[in-house]
Design a protein around this motif. Structure first.
Motif, PDB file in Angstrom:
ATOM      1  N   HIS A 172       0.864  -1.190   0.000  1.00 51.67           N
ATOM      2  CA  HIS A 172       0.000   0.000   0.000  1.00 51.67           C
ATOM      3  C   HIS A 172       0.895   1.232   0.000  1.00 51.67           C
ATOM      4  CE1 HIS A 172       0.868  -1.033   4.199  1.00 51.67           C
ATOM      5  NE2 HIS A 172       0.988   0.278   4.369  1.00 51.67           N
ATOM      6  N   PRO A 173       0.371   2.375  -0.401  1.00 51.03           N
ATOM      7  CA  PRO A 173       1.193   3.591  -0.396  1.00 51.03           C
ATOM      8  C   PRO A 173       1.506   4.051   1.025  1.00 51.03           C
ATOM      9  CG  PRO A 173      -0.818   3.899  -1.689  1.00 51.03           C
ATOM     10  CD  PRO A 173      -0.969   2.608  -0.968  1.00 51.03           C
ATOM     11  N   VAL A 174       2.542   4.883   1.146  1.00 51.76           N
ATOM     12  CA  VAL A 174       2.896   5.462   2.454  1.00 51.76           C
ATOM     13  C   VAL A 174       1.679   6.199   3.032  1.00 51.76           C
ATOM     14  CG1 VAL A 174       4.358   7.197   3.570  1.00 51.76           C
ATOM     15  CG2 VAL A 174       5.354   5.609   1.915  1.00 51.76           C
ATOM     16  N   ARG A 175       0.937   6.860   2.165  1.00 48.93           N
ATOM     17  CA  ARG A 175      -0.368   7.386   2.601  1.00 48.93           C
ATOM     18  C   ARG A 175      -1.459   6.596   1.880  1.00 48.93           C
ATOM     19  NH1 ARG A 175      -2.321  13.578   2.183  1.00 48.93           N
ATOM     20  NH2 ARG A 175      -2.098  13.183  -0.036  1.00 48.93           N
ATOM     21  N   PRO A 176      -2.043   5.609   2.564  1.00 51.41           N
ATOM     22  CA  PRO A 176      -3.070   4.796   1.908  1.00 51.41           C
ATOM     23  C   PRO A 176      -4.252   5.681   1.500  1.00 51.41           C
ATOM     24  CG  PRO A 176      -2.478   3.896   4.076  1.00 51.41           C
ATOM     25  CD  PRO A 176      -1.844   5.249   3.964  1.00 51.41           C
ATOM     26  N   ARG A 177      -4.980   5.250   0.494  1.00 47.90           N
ATOM     27  CA  ARG A 177      -6.156   6.027   0.051  1.00 47.90           C
ATOM     28  C   ARG A 177      -7.447   5.495   0.634  1.00 47.90           C
ATOM     29  NH1 ARG A 177      -4.853   9.686  -3.608  1.00 47.90           N
ATOM     30  NH2 ARG A 177      -7.013  10.361  -3.768  1.00 47.90           N
ATOM     31  N   ALA A 178      -7.402   4.258   1.109  1.00 45.00           N
ATOM     32  CA  ALA A 178      -8.625   3.652   1.641  1.00 45.00           C
ATOM     33  C   ALA A 178      -8.255   2.566   2.641  1.00 45.00           C
ATOM     34  CB  ALA A 178      -9.440   3.047   0.505  1.00 45.00           C
ATOM     35  N   TYR A 179      -9.092   2.400   3.637  1.00 45.55           N
ATOM     36  CA  TYR A 179      -8.870   1.278   4.567  1.00 45.55           C
ATOM     37  C   TYR A 179     -10.199   0.780   5.117  1.00 45.55           C
ATOM     38  CZ  TYR A 179      -9.305   4.835   8.288  1.00 45.55           C
ATOM     39  OH  TYR A 179      -9.750   5.845   9.109  1.00 45.55           O
ATOM     40  N   LYS A 180     -10.156  -0.470   5.563  1.00 41.02           N
ATOM     41  CA  LYS A 180     -11.307  -0.997   6.297  1.00 41.02           C
ATOM     42  C   LYS A 180     -11.011  -1.009   7.790  1.00 41.02           C
ATOM     43  CE  LYS A 180     -13.607  -3.636   2.728  1.00 41.02           C
ATOM     44  NZ  LYS A 180     -14.040  -4.943   2.226  1.00 41.02           N
ATOM     45  N   GLU A 181      -9.768  -1.298   8.147  1.00 44.37           N
ATOM     46  CA  GLU A 181      -9.391  -1.342   9.562  1.00 44.37           C
ATOM     47  C   GLU A 181      -8.072  -0.601   9.729  1.00 44.37           C
ATOM     48  OE1 GLU A 181     -10.662  -2.404  12.711  1.00 44.37           O
ATOM     49  OE2 GLU A 181      -8.872  -1.178  13.003  1.00 44.37           O
ATOM     50  N   ILE A 182      -8.122   0.566  10.350  1.00 51.47           N
ATOM     51  CA  ILE A 182      -6.910   1.395  10.444  1.00 51.47           C
ATOM     52  C   ILE A 182      -5.803   0.704  11.235  1.00 51.47           C
ATOM     53  CG2 ILE A 182      -7.747   2.756  12.426  1.00 51.47           C
ATOM     54  CD1 ILE A 182      -5.372   3.865   9.570  1.00 51.47           C
TER      55      ILE A 182
ATOM     56  N   THR B 116       2.165  -0.022   9.697  1.00 57.02           N
ATOM     57  CA  THR B 116       2.966  -0.979   8.923  1.00 57.02           C
ATOM     58  C   THR B 116       4.379  -0.458   8.688  1.00 57.02           C
ATOM     59  OG1 THR B 116       2.279   0.138   6.922  1.00 57.02           O
ATOM     60  CG2 THR B 116       0.919  -1.721   7.630  1.00 57.02           C
ATOM     61  N   PRO B 117       5.266  -1.342   8.256  1.00 61.81           N
ATOM     62  CA  PRO B 117       6.608  -0.894   7.866  1.00 61.81           C
ATOM     63  C   PRO B 117       6.563   0.142   6.743  1.00 61.81           C
ATOM     64  CG  PRO B 117       6.507  -3.298   7.963  1.00 61.81           C
ATOM     65  CD  PRO B 117       5.109  -2.808   8.168  1.00 61.81           C
ATOM     66  N   THR B 118       5.540   0.087   5.908  1.00 66.66           N
ATOM     67  CA  THR B 118       5.445   1.076   4.828  1.00 66.66           C
ATOM     68  C   THR B 118       5.178   2.466   5.405  1.00 66.66           C
ATOM     69  OG1 THR B 118       4.723  -0.574   3.241  1.00 66.66           O
ATOM     70  CG2 THR B 118       4.143   1.723   2.753  1.00 66.66           C
ATOM     71  N   VAL B 119       4.205   2.559   6.312  1.00 68.95           N
ATOM     72  CA  VAL B 119       3.890   3.864   6.902  1.00 68.95           C
ATOM     73  C   VAL B 119       5.055   4.349   7.765  1.00 68.95           C
ATOM     74  CG1 VAL B 119       2.373   5.020   8.559  1.00 68.95           C
ATOM     75  CG2 VAL B 119       1.398   3.534   6.791  1.00 68.95           C
ATOM     76  N   TYR B 120       5.638   3.449   8.539  1.00 69.15           N
ATOM     77  CA  TYR B 120       6.695   3.843   9.472  1.00 69.15           C
ATOM     78  C   TYR B 120       8.056   3.976   8.768  1.00 69.15           C
ATOM     79  CZ  TYR B 120       4.051   3.421  13.860  1.00 69.15           C
ATOM     80  OH  TYR B 120       3.175   3.620  14.895  1.00 69.15           O
TER      81      TYR B 120
END
Ligand code: 0A1
Ligand code: ZN
Length: 881
Positions: A369-379, A384-388
């Motif tokens: 997923h992107p560093v800033r996801p565009r959609a989620y069902k469960e935050i 994740t390692p991608t966000v962090y």
């Protein structure tokens, strides 16, 4: 729940809240089973929201006792209670107060979200959406309020009562065995930063005066009897506070700063304003119960949570899509702190290893997923390692691209402009566009596009013209929902290495940013360097200047030259890793055989021998990193398709054994030279020496199991610290037989009353690459040290097994079924821990067809279970998509 039933929350649907809550007055009477929460909310319509809207408060598993508006009880028709919250149908269109009383049962809270019990204490976890499990609220980060909290409890049960902000009153409840404390936090904050702690806790404390001259009482609270292990955390806190003053100009802003360690925690730690709550694994340390790695992690995580006070708390996120705004930036800040406290190149190498092992593998699979996801069902599935970690890499690139000065001015502007607000990535980037005068709109693609770019590089030397031309190209593979990729902005730090070191870089190209950085911002690019007096070896992506894969047309001989001569330490390490990786990929994919691999092993051993002889003593921590070959999982990821874990493991073992044998004498001498003098100290230099000694032990053990076993047993018996004892145990786990089982038993006896140490013992066994491991793990689940109710125990034993490349991926699928069954069992009590464990399946698509089919059916089995949590259903659905 089935994942398709959960609503998809989209960034583009963001709307400001219709209501604001300026003040929150909480009165919480703590009780093991019936905690009463009275909440007085000061509400008003949000001028930026929709006028006339109902007030829809979030709630989860709450029992409502009563609700009053401006002090008057609301009639039954005026509100509705749903499983998701409390709706006030026609609230007045002006400021008013709402008083809500709820009852919660902390002892029944096994999800560890909201108010729960850990050991005998009360504690809370509210990020991302746990506050709604304490009281009804607008549980979203852009609703920021000033909190006053009165806590009450039985004095004997909870002599310590803590919340956010400053303590403003304490006292006894007359005529009872209860007492109270009132806390006031003057800084408006979102609900996810609320926290309370109540219990009989010991503490260590220290006075601190900020650079601005304000006095702060610092304290670290731990379970009774463990205060002797809290000193390192407190010491780390003082050092990171000074560092943030010096490097980012940030001072602390309350009269107290409290850290509390609890033994049941879903994650590492939490940055609640003025009251950080930690997994005790990241607080408690003494030489007998914590390793060098633990000391380093504690220092880093104490810093991370403290740094959030500015990047996260003073400036928070508008919505959860902006999570990387606080997390990527704060990881960047904690990495910089650790680099300054320890060795910068060694820290960078360690961080890049983690990035590749966790983020690159996430990015290469169905959970990308992107560093800033565009959609989620469960935050909660997006921590994740991608966000962090990739989020931190993006900040690091930004600094390289605009330069340290403009980066500093941009940070200052951000702190000044966004303080007290709930901000977005756009607002953050605008500060740097302004400070640098650069257009960052292309750079912003890093936040939107998932996947790890590959940079392909090749070079040509023209002796007659004395020029060197470098051709660079980039491509990013498709990821879920993003089949087509666009080029990103890749800062490629480089040097041209000649016989006597770096050659001067002359180029007229505008892609060359100076300071040794080429900006590859289009599909391909050629840069010609002039006045190049000799054929150079390119050293690219120095310091790992961009989170990308690099495919470089350099032969092993050139790479080995870089290993011995590059002025960039990271690339010296990388060069040797590249040679080893290539050899293991060739053999692990079946393209070359063992005989060929042995030839490569001898080349590597010769290079290492020279390096160890001449340079290991000067920087043991770096040398330890050099000695550590890429892990089998790294090789699996590099191969990327039809992966056979057994073949990779066999190649890895053979290469390590051959190198271990070839270097046996050198490694033994080195170990003697590094023999410890004086008592244990956790500093980076002493830790570096132990790291090198213990890397050497591992190689010796693989190369010659008899000698290895003897050395490991001696080390275990003679060690005065956990680092060396655990390294002895780890080396023994490589050597099957009675001696190993005996050492395992002795370790357990010695640490029988130390759960955090036994976690390491559980994990060391779960990682044994032998067919008997699954049975061993099942047996260990019955050991008194194990409990499915404690996240640390689960991560150690089951998480350890799921990280065991050959045994989780057993050819018969038994590893998959085992983990899937545990995910299902765990989902009933703790969905967050269950869904993280299910994430272990993230690389299933790259396996060879037999294992792939078995992994898929285990995932499908989970996915088809009725009544799954949203957490697990979401991961199962995305993993299978
Ligand atoms: N914000 C914390 C991490 C954290 C996130 C979620 C949690 O519960 C679901 C707990 C902690 C940090 O970055 O340290
Ligand atoms: Zn964080």
């Amino acid at each position: 729940m089935r994942a398709e039933d959960a609503p998809l929350i989209r960034l583009e649907d963001y709307r400001p809240s219709d209501w604001l809550i300026d003040t929150v007055d909480l009165d919480i009477a703590l009780d093991e089973r019936e905690t009463r929460v009275r909440s007085l909310l000061g509400l008003r319509p949000n001028p930026g929201g929709q006028a006339g809207a109902p007030l829809v408060l979030d709630g989860d598993e709450l029992t409502l006792a009563n609700v009053k508006l401006d002090g008057v009880a609301l009639g039954a028709g005026a509100y509705s209670v749903t499983p998701q919250g409390l709706i006030i149908h026609a609230p007045p269109q002006r400021g008013f107060t709402l008083t809500v009383e709820t009852v919660v049962n902390p002892s029944a809270n096994t999800k560890l979200m909201g108010l729960y019990r850990s050991s005998n204490a009360y504690c809370t976890q509210c990020e991302a959406d746990g506050f709604r499990r304490i009281t009804y609220f607008l549980d979203r980060p852009d609703v920021m309020s000033v909190y006053t909290v009165r806590l009450e409890a039985r004095k004997a049960e909870a002599p310590v009562l803590l919340s956010n902000g400053n303590r403003v009153a304490t006292g006894d409840v007359i005529g009872s065995d209860r007492h109270f404390a009132v806390w006031h936090d003057p800084h408006p904050k979102p609900a996810y930063l609320f926290a309370l702690v109540g219990g009989a806790l010991d503490h260590v404390r220290e006075d601190y005066v900020t650079a601005e001259g304000n006095k702060v009482e610092l304290a670290v609270y731990v379970e009774p009897g463990k205060a002797g292990r809290a000193g390192w955390a407190l010491d780390s806190l003082v050092r990171c506070m000074r560092w943030d003053e010096r490097v980012f100009g940030r001072n602390y802003d309350l009269d107290v700063f409290n850290v509390v360690a609890v033994s049941d925690f879903n994650m590492g730690a939490m940055e609640n304003k003025g009251l950080n709550i930690f997994n005790d694994k990241y607080v408690l340390a003494d030489p007998q119960t914590a390793t060098d790695g633990d000391y380093a992690s504690i220092e880093a995580i104490i810093a991370h949570e403290y740094f959030h006070n500015w990047t996260g708390n003073r400036i928070t996120c508008r919505d959860w899509f902006q999570l990387c705004l606080k997390e990527g930036l704060t990881v960047f800040r904690d990495q910089e702190f650790s680099s300054d406290e320890r060795s910068r190149p060694v820290k960078r190498i360690a961080d890049v290893r983690t990035l590749r092992a966790t983020q690159f593998s996430e990015d290469a699979g169905p959970l990308a997923h992107p560093v800033r996801p565009r959609a989620y069902k469960e935050i909660n599935n997006f921590y994740t390692p991608t966000v962090y970690e990739k989020g931190a890499e993006v900040i690091r690139m930004l600094k390289v691209l605009i330069g340290a000065d403009a980066f500093k001015r941009g940070m200052d502007l951000y702190f000044e402009r966004c303080d007290g607000t709930a901000a977005t990535i756009e607002e953050f980037l605008a500060c740097f566009a302004e400070s640098s005068g650069q257009d960052l709109s292309h750079f912003a693609r890093w936040y939107e596009q998932a996947g790890t770019p590959t940079i392909t590089a090749s070079g040509r030397y023209d002796a007659a013209a004395q020029t060197y031309t470098l051709d660079l190209a980039q491509s990013t593979p498709p990821t879920p929902g993003q089949p087509e990729k666009l080029p990103v902005v890749l800062p490629v730090a480089l040097g041209l290495v000649g016989k006597g070191g770096d050659l001067p870089l002359h180029t007229g190209s505008n892609a060359y940013a100076g300071n040794g950085v080429i900006v590859l911002d289009r599909p391909s690019l050629s840069v010609t360097f002039s006045d190049v007096a000799e054929p150079p070896i390119p050293s690219l992506l120095r310091g790992f200047s961009a989170p990308a894969r690099l495919e470089l047309d350099l032969g092993d001989a050139d790479l080995l030259k870089l290993f011995s001569t590059d002025s960039d330490s990271f690339n010296r390490w990388q060069a040797l890793q590249s040679v080893a990786t290539r050899a293991l990929v060739e053999t692990g994919s079946g393209a070359s055989n063992r005989v060929w691999l042995m030839g490569k092993a001898r080349e590597l051993a010769a290079a290492l021998d020279l390096f160890l002889r001449e340079q290991a003593a000067a920087d043991p921590a770096f040398a330890a990193q050099v000695l550590r070959l890429p892990a089998p999982a790294d090789i699996a990821r590099e191969i990327g398709r039809d992966v056979d874990p057994e073949r990779i493991h066999a190649a890895h073992r053979s290469l390590s054994a051959e190198i271990g044998n070839a270097l046996a004498a050198r490694l033994a001498t080195l170990r003697e030279a590094l023999a410890e003098s004086g008592p244990y100290a956790p500093d980076a230099s002493a830790a570096g020496q132990r790291a090198l000694r213990n890397e050497a032990l591992g190689l010796i053990a693989i190369g010659d199991p008899d000698i290895g076993a003897r050395l490991a047993q001696l080390q275990f018996a003679g060690a005065d610290n956990l680092t060396d004892r655990l390294a002895a145990l780890a080396a023994m786990t490589l050597i099957p037989g009675a001696a190993r089982e005996e050492l395992i038993a002795r370790f357990a006896e010695r640490y029988a009353s130390e759960p955090l140490v036994l976690d390491k013992w559980l994990m060391a066994q779960a990682l044994i690459a032998e067919p008997g491991t699954l049975d061993r793990v099942k047996e260990l689940m019955r050991h008194p040290a194990f409990s499915l109710g404690n996240p640390n125990r689960v991560r150690a034993l089951i998480g350890g097994f799921a990280a065991n490349l050959t045994q989780f991926n057993r050819a018969d699928g038994a590893g998959y079924s085992f983990v899937a069954d545990i995910v299902i069992a765990l989902d009933r009590t703790n969905p967050q821990v269950a869904s993280r464990l299910l994430g272990s399946f993230r690389a299933w698509r790259m396996l060879e067809p037999g294992r792939r089919a078995l992994a898929q059916s285990a995932l499908a089995m989970v996915s088809n279970m009725p009544n799954l949590s949203r957490d697990v259903a979401d991961i199962a659905e995305r993993a299978l998509a």
